[in-house]
Design a protein around this motif. Structure first.
Motif, PDB file in Angstrom:
ATOM      1  N   ARG A  16       0.830  -1.204   0.000  1.00 15.92           N
ATOM      2  CA  ARG A  16       0.000   0.000   0.000  1.00 15.92           C
ATOM      3  C   ARG A  16       0.864   1.253   0.000  1.00 15.92           C
ATOM      4  O   ARG A  16       0.562   2.229  -0.698  1.00 15.92           O
ATOM      5  N   ARG A  17       1.946   1.240   0.754  1.00 21.21           N
ATOM      6  CA  ARG A  17       2.833   2.409   0.744  1.00 21.21           C
ATOM      7  C   ARG A  17       3.427   2.624  -0.640  1.00 21.21           C
ATOM      8  O   ARG A  17       3.590   3.765  -1.088  1.00 21.21           O
ATOM      9  N   ALA A  18       3.719   1.527  -1.339  1.00 21.88           N
ATOM     10  CA  ALA A  18       4.232   1.650  -2.712  1.00 21.88           C
ATOM     11  C   ALA A  18       3.175   2.249  -3.627  1.00 21.88           C
ATOM     12  O   ALA A  18       3.487   3.055  -4.512  1.00 21.88           O
ATOM     13  N   ALA A  19       1.908   1.861  -3.439  1.00 17.21           N
ATOM     14  CA  ALA A  19       0.822   2.416  -4.253  1.00 17.21           C
ATOM     15  C   ALA A  19       0.663   3.914  -4.002  1.00 17.21           C
ATOM     16  O   ALA A  19       0.461   4.704  -4.939  1.00 17.21           O
TER      17      ALA A  19
ATOM     18  N   GLY B 238      -8.932   3.617  -9.238  1.00 15.63           N
ATOM     19  CA  GLY B 238      -9.881   2.523  -9.355  1.00 15.63           C
ATOM     20  C   GLY B 238      -9.403   1.269  -8.637  1.00 15.63           C
ATOM     21  O   GLY B 238     -10.208   0.514  -8.076  1.00 15.63           O
ATOM     22  N   ARG B 239      -8.106   1.034  -8.640  1.00 19.21           N
ATOM     23  CA  ARG B 239      -7.545  -0.146  -7.968  1.00 19.21           C
ATOM     24  C   ARG B 239      -7.433   0.027  -6.457  1.00 19.21           C
ATOM     25  O   ARG B 239      -7.662  -0.900  -5.690  1.00 19.21           O
ATOM     26  N   HIS B 240      -7.028   1.219  -6.047  1.00 23.54           N
ATOM     27  CA  HIS B 240      -6.626   1.402  -4.652  1.00 23.54           C
ATOM     28  C   HIS B 240      -7.489   2.399  -3.883  1.00 23.54           C
ATOM     29  O   HIS B 240      -7.346   2.501  -2.657  1.00 23.54           O
ATOM     30  N   GLY B 241      -8.320   3.147  -4.564  1.00 22.25           N
ATOM     31  CA  GLY B 241      -9.012   4.256  -3.922  1.00 22.25           C
ATOM     32  C   GLY B 241     -10.181   3.845  -3.061  1.00 22.25           C
ATOM     33  O   GLY B 241     -10.708   2.734  -3.155  1.00 22.25           O
ATOM     34  N   GLY B 242     -10.600   4.774  -2.221  1.00 15.19           N
ATOM     35  CA  GLY B 242     -11.808   4.676  -1.417  1.00 15.19           C
ATOM     36  C   GLY B 242     -12.451   6.043  -1.433  1.00 15.19           C
ATOM     37  O   GLY B 242     -12.760   6.576  -2.498  1.00 15.19           O
ATOM     38  N   ARG B 243     -12.599   6.643  -0.271  1.00 17.87           N
ATOM     39  CA  ARG B 243     -13.071   8.024  -0.249  1.00 17.87           C
ATOM     40  C   ARG B 243     -12.037   8.957  -0.885  1.00 17.87           C
ATOM     41  O   ARG B 243     -12.388   9.970  -1.478  1.00 17.87           O
ATOM     42  N   PHE B 244     -10.774   8.569  -0.734  1.00 20.06           N
ATOM     43  CA  PHE B 244      -9.688   9.397  -1.237  1.00 20.06           C
ATOM     44  C   PHE B 244      -8.884   8.610  -2.268  1.00 20.06           C
ATOM     45  O   PHE B 244      -9.310   7.545  -2.710  1.00 20.06           O
ATOM     46  N   ALA B 245      -7.740   9.123  -2.647  1.00 17.25           N
ATOM     47  CA  ALA B 245      -6.985   8.536  -3.759  1.00 17.25           C
ATOM     48  C   ALA B 245      -6.534   7.114  -3.483  1.00 17.25           C
ATOM     49  O   ALA B 245      -6.518   6.266  -4.376  1.00 17.25           O
ATOM     50  N   CYS B 246      -6.151   6.844  -2.224  1.00 16.29           N
ATOM     51  CA  CYS B 246      -5.671   5.498  -1.873  1.00 16.29           C
ATOM     52  C   CYS B 246      -6.292   5.084  -0.549  1.00 16.29           C
ATOM     53  O   CYS B 246      -5.670   5.173   0.502  1.00 16.29           O
ATOM     54  N   GLY B 247      -7.532   4.655  -0.614  1.00 21.51           N
ATOM     55  CA  GLY B 247      -8.243   4.228   0.583  1.00 21.51           C
ATOM     56  C   GLY B 247      -9.133   5.312   1.159  1.00 21.51           C
ATOM     57  O   GLY B 247      -9.483   6.288   0.492  1.00 21.51           O
TER      58      GLY B 247
END
Length: 213
Positions: A91-94, A149-158
């Motif tokens: 996740r940190r890499a994403a 699209g792969r990693h997002g949630g409310r924000f860019a990454c979760g």
């Protein structure tokens, strides 16, 4: 703790992303504006802080730091709560990948010194320069739409603000300045809108800075 002093410019994307990080961390800091339009970034005083003649430069207990992405990582290590790089290694890499799309591949092509070179040295008209900016932002946003699209949630990454949002929100601001239609990237737009609704991100907006026009 020694005072944190941010030498930046209200409309600079790199200064903006640094302010977002500082605000998310809830850190007290003083702003020392550098007027880019008057060339203050090339003054001997500022070059002593940042030999590139760029903004931002952050005065810290560990000395003067430059390069906004490096500053954001320093903030995360020095003041780890709340984290801007969180989760497991993947996740940190994403998060870093999204941030670097902006910091390495999009923002440098729309930097003030690049745009001035296009205008003054290569004699391009303003509409040509804006078209240049729209093209490179579009390239980055298309990739970010997939990553969100792969990693997002409310924000860019979760569902938590991260370093990815620190980079994305100012780039979206730049896209609006050059009148880029962002409707092809709805996931990105939604992530930015959600981030802008958060008080720390709202406080960092260029229009709310002491040196704003």
């Amino acid at each position: 703790m020694s005072e944190l002093v941010l030498h930046g410019y209200w409309r600079s994307g790199t200064s903006y992303r640094t302010r977002i990080a500082l605000e998310i961390k809830g850190l007290a800091y003083r702003q020392a504006p550098v007027e880019l339009r008057q060339g203050e970034q090339k003054s001997p005083e500022h070059l002593a802080r940042n030999p590139q003649g760029l903004v931002p430069a952050l005065e810290t207990p560990d000395g003067v730091l430059t390069q906004s992405s490096a500053i954001i990582e320093w903030l995360d290590e020095r003041y780890p709560d709340p984290p801007l790089l969180l989760g497991d290694a993947a996740r940190r890499a994403a998060i870093r990948a999204m941030a670097m799309v902006v910091a390495c591949d999009v923002h440098p092509l729309g930097n003030l010194r690049v745009l001035k070179y296009l205008r003054n040295d290569l004699q391009h008209e303003q509409e040509e320069i804006d078209r240049w900016s729209r093209h490179w932002i579009s390239e980055g946003f298309a990739a970010l739409e997939v990553l969100i699209g792969r990693h997002g949630g409310r924000f860019a990454c979760g569902d938590t603000l991260t370093a990815a949002d620190c980079h994305l929100v100012p780039q979206f601001y730049s896209a609006q300045r050059v009148k880029l239609d962002c409707s092809p990237w709805p996931k990105l737009v939604r992530a930015v809108e959600n981030a802008l609704a958060e008080p720390p991100v709202a406080a960092a907006h260029p229009d709310r800075q002491p040196d704003a026009d």
